[in-house]
Write a protein that holds these residues in place. Structure first.
Motif, PDB file in Angstrom:
ATOM      1  N   MET A   1       0.941  -1.288  -0.120  1.00  0.00           N
ATOM      2  CA  MET A   1       0.101   0.070  -0.075  1.00  0.00           C
ATOM      3  C   MET A   1       0.889   1.445  -0.155  1.00  0.00           C
ATOM      4  SD  MET A   1      -3.045   0.051  -0.182  1.00  0.00           S
ATOM      5  CE  MET A   1      -3.870   1.572   0.399  1.00  0.00           C
ATOM      6  N   THR A   2       0.387   2.163  -0.499  1.00  0.00           N
ATOM      7  CA  THR A   2       1.092   3.731  -0.602  1.00  0.00           C
ATOM      8  C   THR A   2       0.666   4.419   0.596  1.00  0.00           C
ATOM      9  OG1 THR A   2      -0.761   4.454  -2.182  1.00  0.00           O
ATOM     10  CG2 THR A   2       1.199   3.247  -3.145  1.00  0.00           C
TER      11      THR A   2
ATOM     12  N   GLN B   1      -9.694  11.276  -4.565  1.00  0.00           N
ATOM     13  CA  GLN B   1      -8.266  10.652  -5.303  1.00  0.00           C
ATOM     14  C   GLN B   1      -8.030   9.266  -4.623  1.00  0.00           C
ATOM     15  OE1 GLN B   1      -5.399  13.649  -4.610  1.00  0.00           O
ATOM     16  NE2 GLN B   1      -5.847  14.430  -6.877  1.00  0.00           N
ATOM     17  N   GLY B   2      -7.355   8.585  -5.098  1.00  0.00           N
ATOM     18  CA  GLY B   2      -7.136   7.267  -4.634  1.00  0.00           C
ATOM     19  C   GLY B   2      -8.467   6.393  -4.621  1.00  0.00           C
ATOM     20  N   PRO B   3      -8.611   5.832  -3.417  1.00  0.00           N
ATOM     21  CA  PRO B   3     -10.050   5.026  -3.558  1.00  0.00           C
ATOM     22  C   PRO B   3     -11.075   5.899  -3.827  1.00  0.00           C
ATOM     23  CG  PRO B   3      -8.487   4.353  -1.438  1.00  0.00           C
ATOM     24  CD  PRO B   3      -7.811   5.629  -2.339  1.00  0.00           C
TER      25      PRO B   3
ATOM     26  N   ARG C   1     -11.257   7.921  -6.010  1.00  0.00           N
ATOM     27  CA  ARG C   1     -11.751   7.874  -7.525  1.00  0.00           C
ATOM     28  C   ARG C   1     -12.640   6.856  -8.069  1.00  0.00           C
ATOM     29  NH1 ARG C   1      -9.038  10.833 -11.406  1.00  0.00           N
ATOM     30  NH2 ARG C   1      -8.560  12.138  -9.595  1.00  0.00           N
ATOM     31  N   LEU C   2     -12.527   5.688  -7.278  1.00  0.00           N
ATOM     32  CA  LEU C   2     -13.252   4.676  -7.641  1.00  0.00           C
ATOM     33  C   LEU C   2     -14.793   5.028  -7.360  1.00  0.00           C
ATOM     34  CD1 LEU C   2     -13.569   1.515  -8.728  1.00  0.00           C
ATOM     35  CD2 LEU C   2     -13.141   0.828  -6.285  1.00  0.00           C
TER      36      LEU C   2
ATOM     37  N   VAL D   1     -15.972   8.009  -6.898  1.00  0.00           N
ATOM     38  CA  VAL D   1     -16.704   8.910  -7.740  1.00  0.00           C
ATOM     39  C   VAL D   1     -17.188   8.246  -8.979  1.00  0.00           C
ATOM     40  CG1 VAL D   1     -16.059  10.975  -9.384  1.00  0.00           C
ATOM     41  CG2 VAL D   1     -15.222  10.628  -7.055  1.00  0.00           C
ATOM     42  N   MET D   2     -16.593   7.424  -9.538  1.00  0.00           N
ATOM     43  CA  MET D   2     -17.173   6.540 -10.793  1.00  0.00           C
ATOM     44  C   MET D   2     -18.286   5.902 -10.319  1.00  0.00           C
ATOM     45  SD  MET D   2     -17.199   4.421 -13.149  1.00  0.00           S
ATOM     46  CE  MET D   2     -16.522   3.149 -12.439  1.00  0.00           C
ATOM     47  N   LEU D   3     -18.473   5.102  -9.198  1.00  0.00           N
ATOM     48  CA  LEU D   3     -19.492   4.624  -8.764  1.00  0.00           C
ATOM     49  C   LEU D   3     -21.005   5.360  -8.625  1.00  0.00           C
ATOM     50  CD1 LEU D   3     -18.111   1.624  -6.851  1.00  0.00           C
ATOM     51  CD2 LEU D   3     -19.119   1.479  -9.253  1.00  0.00           C
TER      52      LEU D   3
ATOM     53  N   VAL E   1     -22.134   6.660 -11.629  1.00  0.00           N
ATOM     54  CA  VAL E   1     -22.957   5.679 -12.595  1.00  0.00           C
ATOM     55  C   VAL E   1     -24.361   5.784 -12.011  1.00  0.00           C
ATOM     56  CG1 VAL E   1     -23.306   3.257 -12.853  1.00  0.00           C
ATOM     57  CG2 VAL E   1     -21.000   4.143 -13.425  1.00  0.00           C
TER      58      VAL E   1
ATOM     59  N   MET F   1     -10.638   9.424 -16.191  1.00  0.00           N
ATOM     60  CA  MET F   1     -10.393   9.464 -14.623  1.00  0.00           C
ATOM     61  C   MET F   1      -9.283   8.698 -14.482  1.00  0.00           C
ATOM     62  SD  MET F   1     -14.292   8.803 -13.508  1.00  0.00           S
ATOM     63  CE  MET F   1     -14.137   9.066 -11.796  1.00  0.00           C
TER      64      MET F   1
ATOM     65  N   GLU G   1      -5.272   9.674 -12.384  1.00  0.00           N
ATOM     66  CA  GLU G   1      -5.262   8.858 -11.118  1.00  0.00           C
ATOM     67  C   GLU G   1      -4.331   7.763 -11.332  1.00  0.00           C
ATOM     68  OE1 GLU G   1      -6.594   9.241  -7.988  1.00  0.00           O
ATOM     69  OE2 GLU G   1      -5.204   7.714  -7.312  1.00  0.00           O
TER      70      GLU G   1
ATOM     71  N   TRP H   1      -5.784   2.562  -7.846  1.00  0.00           N
ATOM     72  CA  TRP H   1      -7.171   2.894  -7.910  1.00  0.00           C
ATOM     73  C   TRP H   1      -7.691   3.305  -9.196  1.00  0.00           C
ATOM     74  CZ3 TRP H   1      -9.488   0.906  -4.187  1.00  0.00           C
ATOM     75  CH2 TRP H   1      -8.911   0.441  -2.885  1.00  0.00           C
TER      76      TRP H   1
ATOM     77  N   THR I   1     -10.909   1.851 -11.001  1.00  0.00           N
ATOM     78  CA  THR I   1     -11.872   2.528 -11.644  1.00  0.00           C
ATOM     79  C   THR I   1     -12.515   2.065 -13.167  1.00  0.00           C
ATOM     80  OG1 THR I   1     -11.251   4.566 -10.473  1.00  0.00           O
ATOM     81  CG2 THR I   1     -12.673   5.025 -12.330  1.00  0.00           C
TER      82      THR I   1
END
Lengths: 153, 122
Positions: A1-2, A30-32, A34-35, A37-39, A42, B86, B90, B94, B98
């Protein structure tokens, strides 16, 4: 992990930044995030287009279901915008909305199972979001965890 | 709809999801090859959008309504390109996650498109 390097990076940026608020502003999406935001994006599109179409084309059939869809669309849209915008105010607002979203999913999910006759048509939150792979239940939980973790100070 | 194209899109979308999911699992950002993969899937989705609109203009009638059909066509055309942008900004695992999630969404949209068009024989 970062996690460590990301924390160090943020600290470095904050040290050289006269407005620490502006570094905080970029963190949520940002980071997780970002995911997320996408979900959330949708689900905003899915719930919004669904409710707009149904409210226009077939409002009489299941007004309660369609209005609830519209409400969920508004909640999703607000959280998406908050995540992108970032900042402590947005984080708090998104936190409240995620809690509201979780409450909504659980309430509507239970309601649809207890009294199916009130819902001749589906909503995004029917049966705890079964028609959407149960993502509507997991999303607010993940969102709350992420928003909690990205708290500052 | 042309069934073969819908099936091809569903399968390639799932492959893309697995590929980018693997990159996320290995803690890697999306690379050039991933973007080529995204471009292929996005191109297929664009072709599907064009063919769908042409078929509608030619008088075809989706079983569950034209409006829903068009909405899903547009959604499936934009899912992967938006995720690609996106992940461009990024550069961590992640970003890969995405794209992977967006590709799964696209696969689901294809299944729904198939239903909306009217199942077999479209």
């Amino acid at each position: 992990m970062t996690g460590d390097s990301a924390g160090g990076e943020t600290a470095k940026r904050a040290a050289g930044n006269p407005h620490p608020e502006s570094t905080a502003r970029t963190g949520l999406g940002q980071g997780p995030g970002r995911l997320l935001v996408m979900l959330y994006g949708v689900f905003t599109v899915a719930a919004a287009s669904r409710s707009v179409y149904q409210l226009i084309a077939q409002y009489q059939e299941a007004p309660l279901a369609y209005i609830l869809s519209a409400v969920s669309a508004a909640v999703y849209a607000f959280i998406t915008v908050s995540l992108v915008r970032g900042g402590e105010g947005a984080r708090k607002a998104a936190f409240v909305c995620c809690a509201l979203e979780l409450l909504g999913v659980l309430t509507v999910g239970t309601w649809t199972l207890a009294d199916p006759s009130a819902f001749p048509d589906q909503t995004v939150w029917s049966d705890y979001g079964m028609g959407y792979l149960f993502i509507p239940v997991f999303l607010p939980v993940t969102g709350l965890m992420w928003l909690r973790r990205s708290r500052r100070g | 709809m042309i069934d073969a194209l819908t099936v091809a899109l569903g399968v390639t979308a799932l492959l893309l999801a697995a590929w980018c999911g693997f990159a996320a699992y290995r803690d890697q950002p999306t690379k050039d090859w991933h973007f080529i993969g995204m471009a292929v899937v996005a191109l297929l989705a664009m072709v599907q959008l064009v063919i769908g609109v042409v078929r509608l203009a030619g008088g075809a009638d989706p079983r569950q309504g034209v409006a829903i059909f068009v909405a899903y066509l547009i959604g499936s055309a934009f899912a992967v390109p938006i995720a690609a942008f996106m992940s461009l900004t990024e550069r961590t695992r992640w970003g890969s996650a995405t794209v992977s999630a967006a590709a799964v969404v696209l696969a689901v949209l294809e299944v729904r498109l198939y239903d909306i068009w009217g199942g077999v024989g479209g």
